[in-house]
Motif scaffolding. Structure first.
Motif, PDB file in Angstrom:
ATOM      1  N   ASP A  20       0.664  -1.437   0.365  1.00 32.65           N
ATOM      2  CA  ASP A  20      -0.071  -0.056  -0.234  1.00 32.65           C
ATOM      3  C   ASP A  20       0.972   1.090   0.038  1.00 32.65           C
ATOM      4  O   ASP A  20       0.111   2.630  -0.507  1.00 32.65           O
ATOM      5  CB  ASP A  20      -1.008   0.272   0.898  1.00 32.65           C
ATOM      6  N   GLN A  27      -5.540   6.919  -5.564  1.00 27.25           N
ATOM      7  CA  GLN A  27      -4.993   8.123  -4.756  1.00 27.25           C
ATOM      8  C   GLN A  27      -5.983   9.295  -4.752  1.00 27.25           C
ATOM      9  O   GLN A  27      -5.829  10.257  -6.731  1.00 27.25           O
ATOM     10  CB  GLN A  27      -3.078   8.564  -5.040  1.00 27.25           C
ATOM     11  N   SER A  51      -9.514   2.892   0.181  1.00 35.21           N
ATOM     12  CA  SER A  51      -9.575   3.318  -1.295  1.00 35.21           C
ATOM     13  C   SER A  51     -10.583   2.336  -1.601  1.00 35.21           C
ATOM     14  O   SER A  51     -10.430   1.174  -1.894  1.00 35.21           O
ATOM     15  CB  SER A  51      -8.027   3.656  -1.656  1.00 35.21           C
ATOM     16  N   GLY A 109      -5.147  -0.759   3.871  1.00 36.19           N
ATOM     17  CA  GLY A 109      -3.855  -0.646   3.209  1.00 36.19           C
ATOM     18  C   GLY A 109      -5.318  -1.877   1.618  1.00 36.19           C
ATOM     19  O   GLY A 109      -5.696  -0.997   0.508  1.00 36.19           O
ATOM     20  N   ASP A 138      -6.594   0.878  -4.655  1.00 41.70           N
ATOM     21  CA  ASP A 138      -5.648   1.515  -4.097  1.00 41.70           C
ATOM     22  C   ASP A 138      -4.962   3.015  -4.835  1.00 41.70           C
ATOM     23  O   ASP A 138      -3.907   3.833  -4.955  1.00 41.70           O
ATOM     24  CB  ASP A 138      -4.195   0.854  -4.283  1.00 41.70           C
TER      25      ASP A 138
END
Length: 743
Positions: A142, A610, A335, A331, A608
């Motif tokens: 992560d 961002q 998201s 992790g 994952d």
């Protein structure tokens, strides 16, 4: 001192190679007898032994439940970066059953003879310390960026992370000297000495040294499990074992006893006579002393807890399905596919009562609440910052209710590739988006524009019932006969009315299909868009395609077309795709006949994301020349790095606009654009806005209130608001594409 850890028992087997199958059978017997752990000593320089790591993999394949570990692995002879990947791989293959017992090496003459550089005792400890850091860093998938470790013994200069193990693999150390014990207290998860090697009083003094080092490192000493290798003795009767082991548990904190014996009879006697008696005696002692039992949450994880969440007040029914910041699994769930999240708590209920408990707990906290069905969550609304996420991914069951009626029940946390794989043996399918990793719940409440939509309608058009947990905690069923107004709203209003835990769908008869992928020259973007739109409007309903455009690359512009033809006949497939692929010079193509499950069977990608996703969505009736010219300008500007148009129409338009909350039935196309800058994309999108009749919830990231009036026509929105006031007057389900009941 009793640290309160749950009692566990294991075996310590000799990996002799004179009869390789014998030690494997002992490992299997250990599992059958109920031992929690099977371990093997590691002496790579000993030709009379099997290689321990090879043995661990073999035993993992021959067992199903028991945890496995080296006892302990020789770190100087097993490079830490390779060991990290080997341990993670075996943990994944075994379903999370690996522990990593490590040692600094001891028989140096034999090790040097194998080519290992001789280390001083201090150097050995330093190397082990570095090894722990390297192993854990490589497991941290992560984290962003490669692993760089400019150490004395390991010099990593950009190693890629991963794989991550299936669970948080504990690292135990076989430690005796002060430096090793201090290292253990600072970094490791467990102490694994052998009783015959300990001098009198060494357990007590060792625990004290570990505890002191742990506190100095900001840790709670109770984070560290205490294990002990004990030697078998056929002369011991059960009571003698109990009398010896119970004080180790209640006075020295030993919670895992590992029996060193290769005698099947002794292993059986110990498991059946000693283990239950020790458990009972320790339980009585702990009750009398008021010792709190269970594993403690690490101090480092406690520091990551967020404000306004009563973690200590979490109901016991949810403790096992709760994931906090600092937990190994965090992790993987923080998201979405495109949005970076940092929730304060993720709850993964496994059944409806747990969903109700999770919702009740979340409503008591003054933090955002997001509901995630387990899939992509392109819009980003299924995670948050500092709030609670109710993740339904464990509610992934799929059941055929009636084969004659093709009626199936699907948990909201399933993914569409699971659904396709389950239905394929029956010759059935459900139109379900264009990517198998999408979650059922999100798509099946927003609409469901997919590969079979032009022929069989939206996913919501095949829905026959939905089971929901409402804001007041009640569980209801919505269908054409029950709670009909709620059933109308669920089909197209997203997560506004409750948490859908399961759906009933009527599947369609679908055999093998033609799946095509095409790359075309897109120098004339506007003309290509217009020709593709006309081709799709004229196409038979059994063909659905999507068009993807992007900025020029190295002076060239390309378009990608993906599509499905609901036919296994090559001539039909070729004829359908030729009409579409002939709109521009064809540069590459691939056409296959596959089951629909083959189209949906995509690799699982980590969620994952961002930052914040930037996407705009619109529904449109026709790709007019004016729209196509404006879209071409948007793409050329670079404001969108991904521009996709999906064909809809056909059977979707057969359903009256007011039959479901999804009301823009006449729209033949769904348009979505992804950009890197919200300001740039919004400005460019404004030039297209006048062409749209609405938008599709799943791909819109703009939270502006005016988007609500674009999503639904006035009459539909008015009805939805009235229902929202009835079913969710407090607007509990607001962190989504929200219909505010106060408006």
């Amino acid at each position: 001192m009793d640290y309160g850890h749950p009692l566990r028992f294991g075996t310590f087997l000799t990996p002799s190679n004179d009869d390789p199958e014998a030690v494997v059978e002992l490992a299997g017997l250990s599992e059958d007898l109920g031992y929690d752990l099977v371990t093997f000593q590691d002496h790579p320089y000993q030709p009379g032994f099997l290689d321990t790591w090879t043995l661990l993999t073999w035993v993992a394949a021959r067992t199903r439940r028991v945890e496995i570990s080296g006892n302990v692995l020789n770190v100087p002879m097993r490079p830490a970066p390779v060991l990290a990947r080997a341990a993670a791989s075996l943990d994944l293959l075994s379903g999370g059953r690996v522990a990593l017992g490590l040692g600094a090496g001891g028989f140096w003459d034999a090790m040097v003879a194998m080519g290992v550089p001789r280390r001083t005792p201090g150097e050995s400890v330093d190397q082990l310390s570095e090894a722990i850091d390297v192993i854990r860093d490589l497991w941290r998938t992560d984290a962003r960026g490669p692993v760089r470790h400019p150490g004395e013994y390991y010099r990593l200069s950009g190693a890629k992370r991963g794989p991550a193990p299936a669970h948080e693999v504990p690292i135990w150390l076989g430690a005796y000297g002060p430096r090793m014990l201090r290292l253990l207290g600072a970094k490791a998860d467990g102490w694994l000495p052998s009783l015959p090697y300990l001098k009198p009083g060494a357990l007590e003094s060792g625990n004290a040294m570990i505890d002191e080092a742990a506190r100095a490192a900001g840790r709670d000493p109770r984070e560290i499990r205490r294990l002990l290798n004990i030697s078998g003795d056929p002369g011991h009767n059960a009571q003698r074992w109990v009398d010896e082991l119970v004080p180790y548990a209640v006075e020295q904190g030993i919670s895992t006893f590992v029996l060193g014996s290769d005698d099947p009879r002794e292993l059986e006697r110990f498991a059946t006579e000693v283990v239950p008696a020790v458990r009972d005696a320790v339980a009585r002692s702990r009750t009398a002393a008021g010792v709190a039992t269970g594993l403690v949450r690490p101090v480092a994880a406690l520091r990551l807890r967020r404000d306004n969440i009563d973690y200590d007040g979490l109901p016991e029914t949810l403790a096992a399905v709760a994931i906090e910041p600092g937990d190994f699994e965090y992790g993987l769930v923080r998201s979405t596919y495109m949005r970076g999240g940092s929730p304060g708590l993720v709850l993964q209920p496994a059944d409806v009562p747990q969903v109700r408990a999770a919702l009740a707990f979340a409503m008591e906290q003054e933090v955002p609440l997001a509901v995630r069905s387990g899939g992509h969550g392109i819009s980003g609304r299924s995670t948050n910052d500092g709030g609670i996420v109710i993740d339904l991914s464990r509610l992934d069951g799929i059941e055929v209710l009636s084969e004659p009626d093709r009626l199936i029940r699907v948990g909201a946390g399933a993914r569409w590739k699971q659904v396709a794989a389950t239905l394929e043996p029956y010759g059935w399918a459900l139109s379900s988006g264009d990517y198998g990793g999408v979650g059922v719940g999100g798509l099946a409440t927003a609409g469901g524009i997919g590969w079979l939509a032009r022929e069989h309608g939206l996913t919501i058009d095949r829905m026959r019932a939905a089971e929901l947990v409402l804001a007041d905690g009640s569980v209801v069923r919505a269908s054409a006969d029950e709670n009909t107004d709620l059933f109308w709203a669920v089909r197209g209003a997203g997560a506004n009315f409750g948490i859908v835990t399961a759906f009933e769908f009527q599947a369609d008869v679908v055999g093998p299909v033609g799946f095509g992928q095409f790359v075309l020259d897109a120098e004339d973007r506007a003309g290509l868009l217009e020709r593709w739109g006309a081709a799709m409007e004229a196409a038979p309903r059994d063909v659905t395609t999507n068009l993807i455009l992007g900025p020029s690359r190295q002076g060239r512009s390309f378009a990608q077309i993906y599509g499905v033809v609901d036919s296994a006949e090559p001539d039909t497939i070729i004829e359908r795709f030729t009409r579409v692929a002939g709109i521009a010079p064809l540069l590459d193509q691939q056409v296959r006949v596959v089951p629909y499950s083959g189209v949906m069977n995509v690799p699982d990608t980590p969620h994952d994301g961002q930052g914040e996703p930037v996407a705009r969505s619109g529904l449109i009736d026709r790709l007019t020349p004016e729209f196509c010219a404006a879209a071409a300008e948007l793409i050329a500007s670079g404001a969108a790095y991904f521009f996709q148009v999906r064909s809809v129409g056909g059977a979707v338009a057969d359903v009256p606009d007011d039959a479901t909350a999804y009301a823009h039935r006449a729209a033949n196309f769904s348009v979505v654009a992804f950009g890197g800058s919200k300001a740039r994309l919004d400005a460019a999108w404004a030039e297209l806005a006048g062409h749209f009749r609405g938008l599709y919830l799943s791909f819109e990231t703009d939270w502006s209130p005016e988007r609500i009036t674009e999503a639904w026509p006035p009459a539909t929105l008015a009805r939805l608001r009235e229902l929202k006031r009835r079913y969710d007057p407090g607007n509990v389900f607001r962190d989504n594409f929200n219909i505010d009941p106060r408006s």
